[in-house]
Design a protein around this motif. Structure first.
Motif, PDB file in Angstrom:
ATOM      1  N   ASP A  97    -107.953  54.261  12.046  1.00  0.00           N
ATOM      2  CA  ASP A  97    -106.963  53.206  11.793  1.00  0.00           C
ATOM      3  C   ASP A  97    -105.658  53.802  11.276  1.00  0.00           C
ATOM      4  N   THR A  98    -105.753  54.722  10.325  1.00  0.00           N
ATOM      5  CA  THR A  98    -104.555  55.358   9.771  1.00  0.00           C
ATOM      6  C   THR A  98    -103.896  56.255  10.806  1.00  0.00           C
ATOM      7  N   SER A  99    -104.680  57.017  11.500  1.00  0.00           N
ATOM      8  CA  SER A  99    -104.164  57.926  12.509  1.00  0.00           C
ATOM      9  C   SER A  99    -103.498  57.152  13.645  1.00  0.00           C
ATOM     10  N   GLN A 100    -104.069  56.030  14.014  1.00  0.00           N
ATOM     11  CA  GLN A 100    -103.505  55.210  15.092  1.00  0.00           C
ATOM     12  C   GLN A 100    -102.098  54.731  14.735  1.00  0.00           C
ATOM     13  N   GLN A 101    -101.882  54.396  13.476  1.00  0.00           N
ATOM     14  CA  GLN A 101    -100.545  53.974  13.053  1.00  0.00           C
ATOM     15  C   GLN A 101     -99.533  55.094  13.287  1.00  0.00           C
ATOM     16  N   TRP A 102     -99.939  56.317  12.999  1.00  0.00           N
ATOM     17  CA  TRP A 102     -99.068  57.473  13.239  1.00  0.00           C
ATOM     18  C   TRP A 102     -98.799  57.619  14.731  1.00  0.00           C
ATOM     19  N   LEU A 103     -99.856  57.556  15.544  1.00  0.00           N
ATOM     20  CA  LEU A 103     -99.706  57.699  16.993  1.00  0.00           C
ATOM     21  C   LEU A 103     -98.730  56.666  17.557  1.00  0.00           C
ATOM     22  N   MET A 104     -98.838  55.441  17.106  1.00  0.00           N
ATOM     23  CA  MET A 104     -98.005  54.366  17.633  1.00  0.00           C
ATOM     24  C   MET A 104     -96.513  54.587  17.359  1.00  0.00           C
ATOM     25  N   PRO A 136     -92.862  59.059  20.048  1.00  0.00           N
ATOM     26  CA  PRO A 136     -92.178  58.777  21.316  1.00  0.00           C
ATOM     27  C   PRO A 136     -93.126  58.952  22.502  1.00  0.00           C
ATOM     28  N   GLY A 137     -93.100  57.973  23.400  1.00  0.00           N
ATOM     29  CA  GLY A 137     -93.883  58.057  24.616  1.00  0.00           C
ATOM     30  C   GLY A 137     -95.316  57.572  24.506  1.00  0.00           C
ATOM     31  N   PHE A 138     -95.739  57.159  23.308  1.00  0.00           N
ATOM     32  CA  PHE A 138     -97.120  56.685  23.152  1.00  0.00           C
ATOM     33  C   PHE A 138     -97.314  55.389  23.932  1.00  0.00           C
ATOM     34  N   ALA A 198     -96.492  65.497  20.433  1.00  0.00           N
ATOM     35  CA  ALA A 198     -97.379  64.813  19.488  1.00  0.00           C
ATOM     36  C   ALA A 198     -98.550  65.704  19.090  1.00  0.00           C
ATOM     37  N   ALA A 199     -99.114  66.444  20.052  1.00  0.00           N
ATOM     38  CA  ALA A 199    -100.230  67.345  19.754  1.00  0.00           C
ATOM     39  C   ALA A 199     -99.816  68.417  18.752  1.00  0.00           C
TER      40      ALA A 199
END
Length: 106
Positions: A26-33, A36-38, A65-66
């Motif tokens: 859940d926390t990581s997903q917020q970062w991913l969102m 750019p380009g997600f 992102a990686a």
């Protein structure tokens, strides 16, 4: 330029539950969102191997992102649950996709 699928497979540290994983995701997903380009991400599993699939607008977005992912404190809880030597990452060009939203819009 093709969209890109980033696929990361891994196993969890012994004693980690799927509930633990979901909370960290859940926390990581917020970062991913915020990257750019997600476009989209999902996590699946087969036996004890998990796969985190992330769809990006481009390979450059995926690679950026990686590179940033392990450096962000927001991802530390997620990364702490992954058995380090088990991680395999691949970036693949998407040559065809079909989403439910495209069906509904037609």
């Amino acid at each position: 330029m093709h969209e890109c699928l980033e696929r990361v497979t891994f196993t969890l540290v012994a004693g980690t539950s799927e509930t633990d994983l979901a909370a960290a995701l859940d926390t990581s997903q917020q970062w991913l969102m915020q990257q750019p380009g997600f476009n989209y991400s999902s996590v699946s599993r087969e036996g004890y191997t998990f796969a985190h699939s992330v769809y990006w607008a481009s390979r450059a977005d995926a690679e950026a992102a990686a590179e940033a992912f392990p450096k962000s404190p927001a991802n530390a809880p997620y990364l702490s649950l992954i058995e380090g030597g088990s991680v395999k990452m691949a970036h693949e060009a998407i040559v065809h996709s079909f989403l439910a939203e495209r069906l509904a819009a037609a």
